[in-house]
Design an enzyme around this catalytic site. Sequence first.
Site, mmCIF file in Angstrom:
data_model
loop_
_atom_site.group_PDB
_atom_site.id
_atom_site.type_symbol
_atom_site.label_atom_id
_atom_site.label_comp_id
_atom_site.label_asym_id
_atom_site.label_seq_id
_atom_site.Cartn_x
_atom_site.Cartn_y
_atom_site.Cartn_z
ATOM 1 N N CYS A 14 -4.711 2.330 -3.776
ATOM 2 C CA CYS A 14 -3.457 2.841 -3.175
ATOM 3 C C CYS A 14 -2.301 1.879 -3.373
ATOM 4 O O CYS A 14 -1.432 1.737 -2.500
ATOM 5 C CB CYS A 14 -3.625 3.151 -1.690
ATOM 6 S SG CYS A 14 -4.761 4.488 -1.372
ATOM 7 N N HIS B 49 0.865 -1.174 0.000
ATOM 8 C CA HIS B 49 0.000 0.000 0.000
ATOM 9 C C HIS B 49 0.908 1.232 0.000
ATOM 10 O O HIS B 49 2.019 1.180 0.524
ATOM 11 C CB HIS B 49 -0.840 -0.049 1.280
ATOM 12 C CG HIS B 49 -1.930 0.949 1.376
ATOM 13 N ND1 HIS B 49 -1.708 2.250 1.755
ATOM 14 C CD2 HIS B 49 -3.263 0.840 1.170
ATOM 15 C CE1 HIS B 49 -2.860 2.902 1.782
ATOM 16 N NE2 HIS B 49 -3.820 2.070 1.431
HETATM 17 N N1 PLP Z 1 -1.792 -0.775 4.605
HETATM 18 C C1 PLP Z 1 -2.721 -1.527 4.007
HETATM 19 C C2 PLP Z 1 -2.372 -2.894 3.552
HETATM 20 C C3 PLP Z 1 -4.005 -1.004 3.831
HETATM 21 O O1 PLP Z 1 -4.935 -1.750 3.222
HETATM 22 C C4 PLP Z 1 -4.301 0.292 4.292
HETATM 23 C C5 PLP Z 1 -5.626 0.887 4.061
HETATM 24 O O2 PLP Z 1 -6.375 0.480 3.216
HETATM 25 C C6 PLP Z 1 -3.299 1.018 4.929
HETATM 26 C C7 PLP Z 1 -2.060 0.448 5.069
HETATM 27 C C8 PLP Z 1 -3.550 2.385 5.466
HETATM 28 O O3 PLP Z 1 -4.447 2.330 6.518
HETATM 29 P P1 PLP Z 1 -5.024 3.670 7.165
HETATM 30 O O4 PLP Z 1 -5.571 4.472 6.016
HETATM 31 O O5 PLP Z 1 -6.077 3.204 8.104
HETATM 32 O O6 PLP Z 1 -3.901 4.360 7.835
#
Ligand code: PLP
Length: 415
Positions: A373, A132
């Site tokens: 993302c 991500h």
């Molecule tokens: N990492 C992964 C694998 C995710 O799916 C997400 C959000 O979709 C994030 C990080 C970021 O999470 P947050 O937006 O809650 O900080």
Amino acid sequence: MTNSDTIFTSTLDIEKLRKDFPILQTKVYGKPLVYFDNAATTQKPLSVLKNLEDYYKNYNSNVHRGVHLLSQQATDAYEQARKKVAAFINAAHDYEIIFTKGTTNSINLVASSFGKRFLTTGDEVLISEMEHHSNIVPWQLICEEKNAALKIIPVDNNGELIMEEFDRLLTEKVKIVALTYVSNTLGTVNPVRNIIQKAHAKNIPVLLDAAQAIQHIPIDVQELDADFMAFSSHKMFGPTGAGILYGKEKYLNAMPPYEGGGDMIKNVTFAKTTYNELPFKFEAGTPDMSGAIGLGAAIDYIQQTGIHAIQHAEEELIAYAYDQLSAIPSLRFIGNAKHRAGAISFLVGNIHPFDMGEILDKQGIAVRTGHHCTQPLMERFSIPGTVRASFSVYNTKNEVDALIKGIEKARKMLE
Ligand code: PLP
């Protein structure tokens, strides 16, 4: 697996469980809501909603600073929530649990703070092609600052890590491996145990991005021997705005504070400031008290339902969804990992994911479309985006059938 989990596994009553989530009764365009956007955020059970209401109605007050009763009650509840998180992931110490704003904030904290302490010119940070953006950009920022290099473990056509490449890239230059446990786009469950063992054999710590794992898979950080782990409350039935960074004491103690302000100090003078002990050293300013306490309630909910029972029910549902989707002639899966959790990504014929998403929406079916993302991963598969259905324990086979019907309708209209 405990005995009680075994019993839950065979008896989890999903229709009954759905009643815990008021929003699931919602109608969208007059149709029953089918919510398959759980990887973006999960819905909240009544127990969490009531917990938030109770906090604001009865003991809202700032934590850690007051001698008055409400402040003590708020502090107790906040610290109780920390204990619940520690127990849930089996951390060795409560003070290894840092409350943050979410996964993104947790990873930024480690990248910045670990990076400042441990990275120098010529060092490397190892991540994967399926990360991500929140497990890419923070590392790019610190690598740029420190003249270090970001190295990438590639994925194969099935959306699995190419482990030979991981072995090749894991050199002495690597100072940290930062990896997602479960891919939010592909649903791939990565072999994190194996990766941690190999990294530790070279004294390299591993950060796990567990944003898409914590709500689907039982995790014991001591048994896994993870050095850091990040996750978000809102993706595990808790409120938005709160999250967790788990870190081993030895690393957290060695790292400088991430932010300065109230609560993170021991003593402040204009000449020199000394810092508070863990976990407060990393919790500058007024924290999201209600968020943390609500996360505690979400963990209670998961514990009462049984994380093994949740995992079992979801695996069954995903296998069903996968089978049903496979029968659609022009559908191709993006990611075909042997071991998956949470999400299924696909494309249908030459239908643009946005068009598919809009047609499904009109039928009350919420899926997510786009790059999720994970733009480098989209580039890897030479696609602009996918349609992603992501599942939670409250989803049903009937809802999967509705999705299949919705896709067929889109095919008739657009193919
Ligand atoms: N990492 C992964 C694998 C995710 O799916 C997400 C959000 O979709 C994030 C990080 C970021 O999470 P947050 O937006 O809650 O900080």
